[in-house]
Design a protein around this motif. Structure first.
Motif, mmCIF file in Angstrom:
data_model
loop_
_atom_site.group_PDB
_atom_site.id
_atom_site.type_symbol
_atom_site.label_atom_id
_atom_site.label_comp_id
_atom_site.label_asym_id
_atom_site.label_seq_id
_atom_site.Cartn_x
_atom_site.Cartn_y
_atom_site.Cartn_z
ATOM 1 N N GLY A 136 0.786 -1.226 0.000
ATOM 2 C CA GLY A 136 0.000 0.000 0.000
ATOM 3 C C GLY A 136 0.816 1.273 0.000
ATOM 4 N N ILE A 137 2.091 1.191 -0.389
ATOM 5 C CA ILE A 137 2.963 2.370 -0.414
ATOM 6 C C ILE A 137 3.109 2.822 -1.860
ATOM 7 C CG2 ILE A 137 5.284 3.240 0.076
ATOM 8 C CD1 ILE A 137 5.399 0.963 2.240
ATOM 9 N N ARG A 138 2.722 4.054 -2.140
ATOM 10 C CA ARG A 138 2.717 4.547 -3.518
ATOM 11 C C ARG A 138 3.697 5.704 -3.738
ATOM 12 N NH1 ARG A 138 -2.530 6.670 -5.277
ATOM 13 N NH2 ARG A 138 -1.482 6.666 -7.306
ATOM 14 N N ASP A 139 4.360 6.157 -2.697
ATOM 15 C CA ASP A 139 5.197 7.354 -2.810
ATOM 16 C C ASP A 139 6.672 6.983 -2.883
ATOM 17 O OD1 ASP A 139 3.224 9.617 -2.582
ATOM 18 O OD2 ASP A 139 2.733 8.493 -0.771
ATOM 19 N N ILE A 140 7.307 7.361 -4.002
ATOM 20 C CA ILE A 140 8.729 7.110 -4.222
ATOM 21 C C ILE A 140 9.442 8.449 -4.348
ATOM 22 C CG2 ILE A 140 10.442 6.070 -5.736
ATOM 23 C CD1 ILE A 140 8.663 4.000 -4.419
ATOM 24 N N VAL A 141 10.502 8.612 -3.580
ATOM 25 C CA VAL A 141 11.336 9.814 -3.661
ATOM 26 C C VAL A 141 12.676 9.410 -4.261
ATOM 27 C CG1 VAL A 141 12.617 11.515 -2.314
ATOM 28 C CG2 VAL A 141 10.222 11.039 -1.769
ATOM 29 N N ALA A 142 13.080 10.102 -5.319
ATOM 30 C CA ALA A 142 14.325 9.794 -6.009
ATOM 31 C C ALA A 142 15.357 10.877 -5.741
ATOM 32 C CB ALA A 142 14.076 9.668 -7.507
ATOM 33 N N THR A 143 16.603 10.458 -5.526
ATOM 34 C CA THR A 143 17.696 11.412 -5.339
ATOM 35 C C THR A 143 18.529 11.417 -6.610
ATOM 36 O OG1 THR A 143 19.165 9.752 -4.407
ATOM 37 C CG2 THR A 143 17.724 10.912 -2.877
ATOM 38 N N GLY A 144 18.607 12.553 -7.264
ATOM 39 C CA GLY A 144 19.339 12.655 -8.525
ATOM 40 C C GLY A 144 18.378 12.836 -9.685
ATOM 41 N N PHE A 147 17.209 9.814 -12.402
ATOM 42 C CA PHE A 147 16.444 8.625 -12.014
ATOM 43 C C PHE A 147 15.352 8.364 -13.052
ATOM 44 C CE2 PHE A 147 12.925 6.538 -9.816
ATOM 45 C CZ PHE A 147 13.569 5.493 -9.188
ATOM 46 N N ASP A 148 15.260 7.112 -13.525
ATOM 47 C CA ASP A 148 14.346 6.777 -14.617
ATOM 48 C C ASP A 148 13.421 5.646 -14.186
ATOM 49 O OD1 ASP A 148 13.063 6.428 -16.996
ATOM 50 O OD2 ASP A 148 14.842 6.052 -18.195
ATOM 51 N N LEU A 149 12.174 5.990 -13.941
ATOM 52 C CA LEU A 149 11.198 5.007 -13.459
ATOM 53 C C LEU A 149 10.523 4.257 -14.607
ATOM 54 C CD1 LEU A 149 10.029 4.120 -10.693
ATOM 55 C CD2 LEU A 149 8.209 5.783 -11.027
ATOM 56 N N PHE A 150 10.657 4.758 -15.838
ATOM 57 C CA PHE A 150 9.848 4.214 -16.926
ATOM 58 C C PHE A 150 10.670 3.553 -18.029
ATOM 59 C CE2 PHE A 150 7.282 7.423 -14.823
ATOM 60 C CZ PHE A 150 6.135 6.690 -14.563
ATOM 61 N N TYR A 151 11.868 3.056 -17.694
ATOM 62 C CA TYR A 151 12.609 2.209 -18.612
ATOM 63 C C TYR A 151 11.870 0.875 -18.711
ATOM 64 C CZ TYR A 151 16.506 -0.456 -20.583
ATOM 65 O OH TYR A 151 17.292 -1.245 -21.389
ATOM 66 N N LYS A 152 11.905 0.238 -19.881
ATOM 67 C CA LYS A 152 11.074 -0.954 -20.100
ATOM 68 C C LYS A 152 11.352 -2.075 -19.095
ATOM 69 C CE LYS A 152 14.048 -2.677 -23.863
ATOM 70 N NZ LYS A 152 14.052 -3.092 -25.292
ATOM 71 N N LEU A 167 5.791 9.901 -7.875
ATOM 72 C CA LEU A 167 7.239 10.117 -7.822
ATOM 73 C C LEU A 167 7.551 11.569 -7.510
ATOM 74 C CD1 LEU A 167 10.169 9.111 -8.390
ATOM 75 C CD2 LEU A 167 9.786 9.769 -10.779
ATOM 76 N N LYS A 168 8.534 11.766 -6.633
ATOM 77 C CA LYS A 168 9.032 13.109 -6.355
ATOM 78 C C LYS A 168 10.550 13.072 -6.439
ATOM 79 C CE LYS A 168 7.990 17.046 -3.355
ATOM 80 N NZ LYS A 168 7.161 17.698 -4.381
ATOM 81 N N ARG A 169 11.129 14.000 -7.210
ATOM 82 C CA ARG A 169 12.569 14.022 -7.437
ATOM 83 C C ARG A 169 13.248 15.142 -6.663
ATOM 84 N NH1 ARG A 169 13.895 11.446 -12.400
ATOM 85 N NH2 ARG A 169 12.065 10.896 -13.662
ATOM 86 N N PHE A 170 14.495 14.870 -6.287
ATOM 87 C CA PHE A 170 15.329 15.897 -5.675
ATOM 88 C C PHE A 170 16.716 15.819 -6.287
ATOM 89 C CE2 PHE A 170 11.961 15.255 -2.654
ATOM 90 C CZ PHE A 170 11.689 16.523 -2.189
ATOM 91 N N ALA A 171 17.415 16.949 -6.302
ATOM 92 C CA ALA A 171 18.740 17.001 -6.915
ATOM 93 C C ALA A 171 19.750 16.178 -6.133
ATOM 94 C CB ALA A 171 19.206 18.453 -7.019
ATOM 95 N N SER A 172 19.507 15.997 -4.834
ATOM 96 C CA SER A 172 20.445 15.239 -4.002
ATOM 97 C C SER A 172 19.694 14.578 -2.855
ATOM 98 C CB SER A 172 21.524 16.162 -3.428
ATOM 99 O OG SER A 172 20.933 17.062 -2.493
ATOM 100 N N GLY A 173 20.376 13.616 -2.228
ATOM 101 C CA GLY A 173 19.785 12.957 -1.072
ATOM 102 C C GLY A 173 19.578 13.911 0.087
ATOM 103 N N CYS A 174 20.514 14.812 0.284
ATOM 104 C CA CYS A 174 20.396 15.787 1.387
ATOM 105 C C CYS A 174 19.186 16.692 1.185
ATOM 106 C CB CYS A 174 21.672 16.616 1.487
ATOM 107 S SG CYS A 174 23.094 15.696 2.119
#
Length: 403
Positions: A136-144, A147-152, A167-174
């Protein structure tokens, strides 16, 4: 049958666009992705993913997927085997290829967020997404930003669950951790050197962000320093570490359970069943208050008359289920309606009489007035949207009951 257009040139703008989407850079630039294969397109349709158009092999005749796509208003174009192979850059034929718009980044996040710190393997990303959705977890946070979630391969490994996540993206992990902490999240990182065993970790009563790390290096040292809690999965001495997808599954299983326990009171207060039940009771009491001014019937009795008007006849068993009343309480509900001639009993079946219909007409102003006050401040569009949502909820519940 819907008329299908054909594409015969490799230089067609749609073919050129689709070919560009085979690269991560092309996907980022166009803010679109390529969805390859019938199964993946079915997953996208089921998730309501925003498909732009679909290319298919010109030797395919009538097909259930084409029917489904046409039903959703998705443009479909037939083309040759050679053009399809060029489009997907494969030596084998993929009969169905779709182009879809990438969704906007999530504005708000749920109570459990997965932070992927430098996870690179497409198969691992897909496995993590599939596992997360399973709990039931739908939230993914990407660092960088790359990040490509839709490669085949990611789509396939996730079994299409990438189409369901936010999906939520950030430029860095910090930057990601700073944002999550500002939003009230407790940040938990995984590490083989964590001082706290995951099974014994104590969570706070607030949303949780779980950081999982790169396949080789794990969670970066700077994020370990920023985390509120660093946990480890105890391992046998014969195994150095787990695959990141497997480790994430174990962590999600344990920590999701702990989070639910920690926040159980809040979850109960916000659960759909409770909210609908409370809203239903309050609506009923509001209608009771209006009816008391003009008659001695209650809202349950008046609503029953409305249902009888629509359904024409109802059995006692149906009435009992619809009104959630049984035995003596059910008899007390029906007795005044029978005595005053508003309903008529024919064995186990009840029908509305002319007198009951006349009463509904007289009371309709009270019903409308009460509804108007309940929905005060709602626009006409919002009222219609609310009715649409309620009907969809009812339809989903009916499907679950019938299954």
């Amino acid at each position: 049958m819907t008329e299908v257009q054909s594409i015969t040139s490799i230089k067609d703008p749609r073919i050129l666009e689709a070919r560009a989407l085979t690269s991560a850079a092309g996907r980022r630039q166009a803010h679109k992705c390529l969805i390859e294969g019938e199964e993946s397109l079915v997953w996208a349709l089921e998730a309501g993913f925003p498909l732009d158009y679909v290319l298919f092999h010109d030797r395919i005749g009538q097909h259930p997927l084409l029917d489904a796509l046409h039903g959703r208003g998705v443009a479909c174009f037939s083309t040759s085997e050679g053009i399809l192979k060029k489009t997907t850059e494969t030596h084998y034929l993929i009969p169905f290829v779709g182009v879809a718009l990438l969704p906007q980044e999530a504005a708000a996040l749920g109570d459990f967020v997965l932070v992927l710190d430098g996870v690179q393997d497409y198969g691992n990303i897909g496995t993590i997404v599939r596992t997360a959705c399973g709990f039931g977890i739908r939230d993914i946070v990407a660092t960088g930003g790359d990040f490509d979630l839709f490669y085949k391969k990611t789509i396939e490994a996730s079994r299409g669950k990438v189409f369901d996540v936010r999906l939520k993206r950030f430029a860095s992990g910090c930057a990601a951790v700073d944002y999550l902490k500002a939003q009230g999240f407790q940040v938990v990182a995984t590490s083989p050197y964590g001082r706290v065993l995951q099974a014994s970790a104590r969570l706070e009563k607030k949303p949780l962000a779980l950081i999982v790390g790169n396949e080789t290096e794990g969670v970066s040292e700077e994020l370990l320093q920023k985390a509120d809690l660093v946990v480890q999965i105890p391992m046998s001495g014969q195994v150095e570490s787990l695959n990141v997808g497997v480790a994430t599954g174990i962590s999600v299983y344990e920590l999701k359970f702990k989070l639910v326990v920690a926040m159980l009171t809040r979850y109960i207060r916000t659960t759909l069943g409770r909210e609908v039940n409370v809203a239903g009771k309050l609506i009923q009491w509001a209608l009771d208050a209006g009816l008391r001014e003009v008659c001695d019937l209650n809202s349950t009795q008046v609503i029953l008359l409305m249902v009888l008007k629509c359904d024409v006849t109802m059995t006692l068993d149906q009435i009992s289920k619809d009104t959630a009343t049984f035995g003596e309480v059910l008899q007390a509900l029906l007795q005044p309606l029978l005595e005053r001639g508003y309903i008529r009993a024919q064995g186990e079946t009840m029908t509305l009489t002319d007198a009951g219909e006349q009463l509904l007409g007289q009371l309709w102003g009270v019903v409308e007035g009460t509804e108007g006050r309940i929905l005060e401040g709602f626009s006409a569009a919002e009222r219609q949207q609310l009715m649409d949502y309620l009907q969809r909820i009812q339809a989903n519940c009916e499907r679950m009951i019938e299954a």
